[in-house]
Every structure is written in structure tokens, then in C-alpha cells.
Design a protein around this motif. Sequence first.
Motif, mmCIF file in Angstrom:
data_model
loop_
_atom_site.group_PDB
_atom_site.id
_atom_site.type_symbol
_atom_site.label_atom_id
_atom_site.label_comp_id
_atom_site.label_asym_id
_atom_site.label_seq_id
_atom_site.Cartn_x
_atom_site.Cartn_y
_atom_site.Cartn_z
ATOM 1 N N GLY A 160 39.357 42.844 24.186
ATOM 2 C CA GLY A 160 39.773 44.175 24.605
ATOM 3 C C GLY A 160 40.351 44.273 25.994
ATOM 4 N N GLU A 161 40.718 43.135 26.593
ATOM 5 C CA GLU A 161 41.322 43.150 27.922
ATOM 6 C C GLU A 161 42.172 41.909 28.101
ATOM 7 N N ALA A 162 43.284 42.055 28.821
ATOM 8 C CA ALA A 162 44.157 40.914 29.086
ATOM 9 C C ALA A 162 43.393 39.835 29.846
ATOM 10 N N ASP A 163 43.694 38.592 29.505
ATOM 11 C CA ASP A 163 42.978 37.458 30.120
ATOM 12 C C ASP A 163 43.660 37.062 31.429
ATOM 13 N N VAL A 164 43.637 37.974 32.393
ATOM 14 C CA VAL A 164 44.231 37.723 33.709
ATOM 15 C C VAL A 164 43.274 38.245 34.780
ATOM 16 N N ASP A 165 43.397 37.681 35.965
ATOM 17 C CA ASP A 165 42.614 38.154 37.100
ATOM 18 C C ASP A 165 43.362 39.263 37.827
ATOM 19 N N SER A 166 42.619 40.076 38.528
ATOM 20 C CA SER A 166 43.226 41.122 39.338
ATOM 21 C C SER A 166 44.063 40.495 40.460
ATOM 22 N N GLU A 167 45.196 41.110 40.751
ATOM 23 C CA GLU A 167 46.044 40.602 41.823
ATOM 24 C C GLU A 167 45.349 40.668 43.180
ATOM 25 N N SER A 168 44.353 41.555 43.291
ATOM 26 C CA SER A 168 43.627 41.698 44.557
ATOM 27 C C SER A 168 42.446 40.740 44.673
ATOM 28 N N ALA A 169 42.186 39.958 43.602
ATOM 29 C CA ALA A 169 41.027 39.058 43.608
ATOM 30 C C ALA A 169 41.219 37.944 44.629
ATOM 31 N N GLY A 170 40.166 37.659 45.388
ATOM 32 C CA GLY A 170 40.210 36.584 46.366
ATOM 33 C C GLY A 170 39.938 35.233 45.739
ATOM 34 N N VAL A 171 40.128 34.198 46.516
ATOM 35 C CA VAL A 171 39.943 32.835 46.028
ATOM 36 C C VAL A 171 38.516 32.598 45.550
ATOM 37 N N PHE A 172 37.544 33.182 46.242
ATOM 38 C CA PHE A 172 36.139 32.916 45.944
ATOM 39 C C PHE A 172 35.470 34.014 45.130
ATOM 40 N N ASP A 173 36.233 34.987 44.649
ATOM 41 C CA ASP A 173 35.631 36.094 43.898
ATOM 42 C C ASP A 173 34.931 35.596 42.632
ATOM 43 N N GLY A 174 35.566 34.654 41.914
ATOM 44 C CA GLY A 174 34.942 34.124 40.701
ATOM 45 C C GLY A 174 33.634 33.418 40.997
ATOM 46 N N LEU A 175 33.597 32.656 42.098
ATOM 47 C CA LEU A 175 32.376 31.966 42.496
ATOM 48 C C LEU A 175 31.278 32.958 42.864
ATOM 49 N N ILE A 176 31.643 34.021 43.566
ATOM 50 C CA ILE A 176 30.658 35.033 43.971
ATOM 51 C C ILE A 176 30.101 35.748 42.747
ATOM 52 N N MET A 177 30.973 36.118 41.811
ATOM 53 C CA MET A 177 30.508 36.793 40.594
ATOM 54 C C MET A 177 29.584 35.887 39.783
ATOM 55 N N ALA A 178 29.943 34.607 39.697
ATOM 56 C CA ALA A 178 29.098 33.669 38.948
ATOM 57 C C ALA A 178 27.744 33.495 39.612
ATOM 58 N N ALA A 179 27.730 33.430 40.930
ATOM 59 C CA ALA A 179 26.471 33.228 41.660
ATOM 60 C C ALA A 179 25.527 34.403 41.491
ATOM 61 N N LYS A 180 26.059 35.579 41.171
ATOM 62 C CA LYS A 180 25.232 36.772 41.009
ATOM 63 C C LYS A 180 24.736 36.973 39.583
ATOM 64 N N ASP A 181 25.185 36.148 38.663
ATOM 65 C CA ASP A 181 24.859 36.317 37.241
ATOM 66 C C ASP A 181 23.708 35.399 36.853
ATOM 67 N N VAL A 182 22.566 35.976 36.511
ATOM 68 C CA VAL A 182 21.371 35.193 36.198
ATOM 69 C C VAL A 182 21.556 34.356 34.941
ATOM 70 N N LYS A 183 22.441 34.787 34.052
ATOM 71 C CA LYS A 183 22.662 34.033 32.810
ATOM 72 C C LYS A 183 23.128 32.618 33.098
ATOM 73 N N ILE A 184 23.917 32.469 34.150
ATOM 74 C CA ILE A 184 24.446 31.145 34.475
ATOM 75 C C ILE A 184 23.324 30.187 34.862
ATOM 76 N N TYR A 185 22.354 30.661 35.615
ATOM 77 C CA TYR A 185 21.248 29.794 36.042
ATOM 78 C C TYR A 185 20.398 29.361 34.856
ATOM 79 N N LEU A 186 20.196 30.273 33.906
ATOM 80 C CA LEU A 186 19.450 29.917 32.707
ATOM 81 C C LEU A 186 20.198 28.855 31.909
ATOM 82 N N MET A 187 21.515 29.016 31.787
ATOM 83 C CA MET A 187 22.294 28.035 31.038
ATOM 84 C C MET A 187 22.362 26.694 31.767
ATOM 85 N N MET A 188 22.359 26.715 33.088
ATOM 86 C CA MET A 188 22.357 25.463 33.849
ATOM 87 C C MET A 188 21.108 24.650 33.531
#
Length: 406
Positions: A160-188
Motif C-alpha cells: 500500500g505504499e511506494a517502495d521509496v525513501d523520503s527525500e528528506s531522510a538522512g543517511v542514518f535514519d534507517g539505522l535509527i529506526m531499526a535501533a528503536k524497533d524491539v522486533k529486530i533485537y528479538l530476531m537477532m
Amino acid sequence: MQVPSNMFINRIQRPSLYLSMAMLLWGLLSTLTGVTKDFRGIVVVRFFLGFVEAAYLPGALLIQSKWYTRKELTTRNAILFCGNIISNAFSALVGAGVLSNMQGVLGWAAWRWLFWIEGAITMAVAISAAFILPDLPHNSRGFTAEELEVAQLRMLEDVGEADVDSESAGVFDGLIMAAKDVKIYLMMITFTAYVVGLSFNAFFPTLTGTLGFSYVPTLLMSSPPWVFSCIVSLFNAWHADKTQEKFWHITGPIIGGMVGFVISMATDNVAARYVALFLQASSYAGFIVFYSWISSSFPRPPAKRAVAIALINAFSQLGNVAGSYVWNLKDNGYRKSYGIVTAMFGLTILGCVAFRAILARLNRKLDEGERAWDARPDVTERTAELENMDSPDEALRMRKGFRYLI
């Protein structure tokens, strides 16, 4: 290396060239292994080899997640991983052939020829890959404009959404979002336990050798279980895509592997232990589905998905380190080792149960009208543009049908 590499791949326009270059470099480094003269040289070359190899798998998984919908991705990942499974089946045979027949050829040791041959083949394939691999659904060569638009629409309509990042997204935004998601730590943690359980693959010829046969028959007998594993993996992945179910398609093969471990601990019967090796090898089928579960559980934005794939995969490599110690317990036919990997598979199942429960809770929240991720105005506008909608609000309504796959 895997995390920054995937962050970089997510931002470039020609990932095919990047992945091909990584492959070319590791082929070159593999070749250089054959000219080393001491242990220090081998360690240095192997370090840089691992450094450049790290870019390939998470990068390939990321690119596949940009081309294939959640209903198709597991099967495509299975085809990718069958290359690794088949290499497990035949690498020992190839090595035995080179080491047995090329000693002293042109005055060089056979083990050097092994690295030269493998490296040369890798570099040849890498050069070909630069012309064969696609890039992204909006800019790949060899497609018409209409075909590229269809490729983008498929991914848009999948969640339901285009597979693109926001033009305003910074280089580390994906890393910051991942670090805040508890699901990732469980999967690790869960995935690392799975890798420890699968660590038997590095010692498979040795485990086959416990059946009591001589060197060449042992190598020949090491191959059929991996061919069987490839077949099971392809079917399991296809069925997972068809049913859109992940949990049982991961835990089912794990349980089969646990049965194989128990048989290996419980009996000295040669036939039974050989059957057990087939069951153990087939546990790889769930491993492949796990990778697609990662991609489908972090669908947007792609910057976060890129980090999630790389971070979980990179952390899980600690399991291979632990595995080298697990299989150093040789007493009584590796029964202690089998006990440890059985426990690790049990831990993996518990982690999958917890992750499934989290996704089920998130799906209930989606039923109540919550959003799976924050909307970004420019991405919403891009979605509306691709769908020929009059208003971005219409594009937002497309996301209401999204649910996590469990």
C-alpha cells in the motif's frame, strides 16, 4: 561491514555494479590465498576476504525484496540459497579432486591450485554478473518504461505504499529506526540461535565420517543429504509463499532437524544415523523462510528494511563462531555437540513463537485503525502518482489492507 554496506546499497542507483565489484574482489582475494607463504599472510587475506564477502548476501536479499512481493519472495530466496546448499553438496568432492590430482602441477602444491581455480571462476562469474544483474524497478536496463512502471506498481500494491525513501531522510535514519524497533533485537537473538543449530554444516563430512566409511565413500555420502535439502527447501518456500504463512514453515524443518539430532545421539545404527543426516540438512529449509520473514516484517521504509536485513544477518554470524567450539566436543560420536544444537533449535522455536505473538498483536492494532509505519508526504505523493490518484489521501487508504505475515 554488512550494515553500512546495505545502507549504501539502498542509496545508490546501480547496485548491480556494486555487488559485482564485491564479488570480483573476493574472487581476487581468494586467488591471493594461493600465493601466501605463512600463517600471518593467510590470516590477513582471510580477513579482507570476509570484509568484502560481507556485502553480498544482505545486499542480494535487499535487492530481491525490492523486486518481489511478499507472496513471491520466499521462493526467490530459496533459489538464491540453493546455490549455497548445492555448494555444500559438492565442495568436498571438488576439493578432493583437486587435492588428489594436482599436487606438483607446474611445481605448485595442490592446495594453492584449489584457491586459484575457485578464485578464477568467481571472478569470471562476477564480470558476467555486472551485465546480467538488474538494478532497481525504476531504472534497470533491458526493460521498457511500461515494464518498469508495472514493477513499481507491484511493490506498491503489495503493502500500500511506494517502495521509496523520503527525500528528506538522512543517511542514518534507517539505522535509527531499526535501533528503536524491539522486533529486530528479538530476531537477532533468535536467528543467532538458529545459526548455532545449523553449524553442523561446516563439519558435515566429519559427521558423515562417524558412520565408519573410508575417505572417498564418506565424501560421496556427504552429497545426497544436501541435494535432498535443496529439494525440500524449494518446496517449503513455494508452499510458504502460496499459503502466506511463515511460522510453521520455519519451525517444521527445525523440528525435523531436532529429530535428526536425537537419532544421532540415540543410536549407533549406521542406516539410522545416515537418515538423520538427511533430516539435519533439511532443517535449512526453515532458515530460508526466516530471511523472507525479516524482509516482510520490516516492509517500509526501505532504509529501515536494509538495516534490519544486514543487522540481523551480521549479528547471527556470532553463531558460526560459537559453532566452531560446539563441534570441538568429539567424545562419544559428538553427542554433547548434538545436545547443544538441539537446545539451540529449541531456543529458535521459542523466539519464533514470541515474534509471531508480537506480529499478531500488531495485526490486531492494524484492525483497529493504527498504522504500521509513519506516512511521509513525499512518499504518499509518489504513491498517488504511480496509481494515478487525484489525492494523496486516496493513497493513504491503500495501506489499510496491510497485515504482517505470521
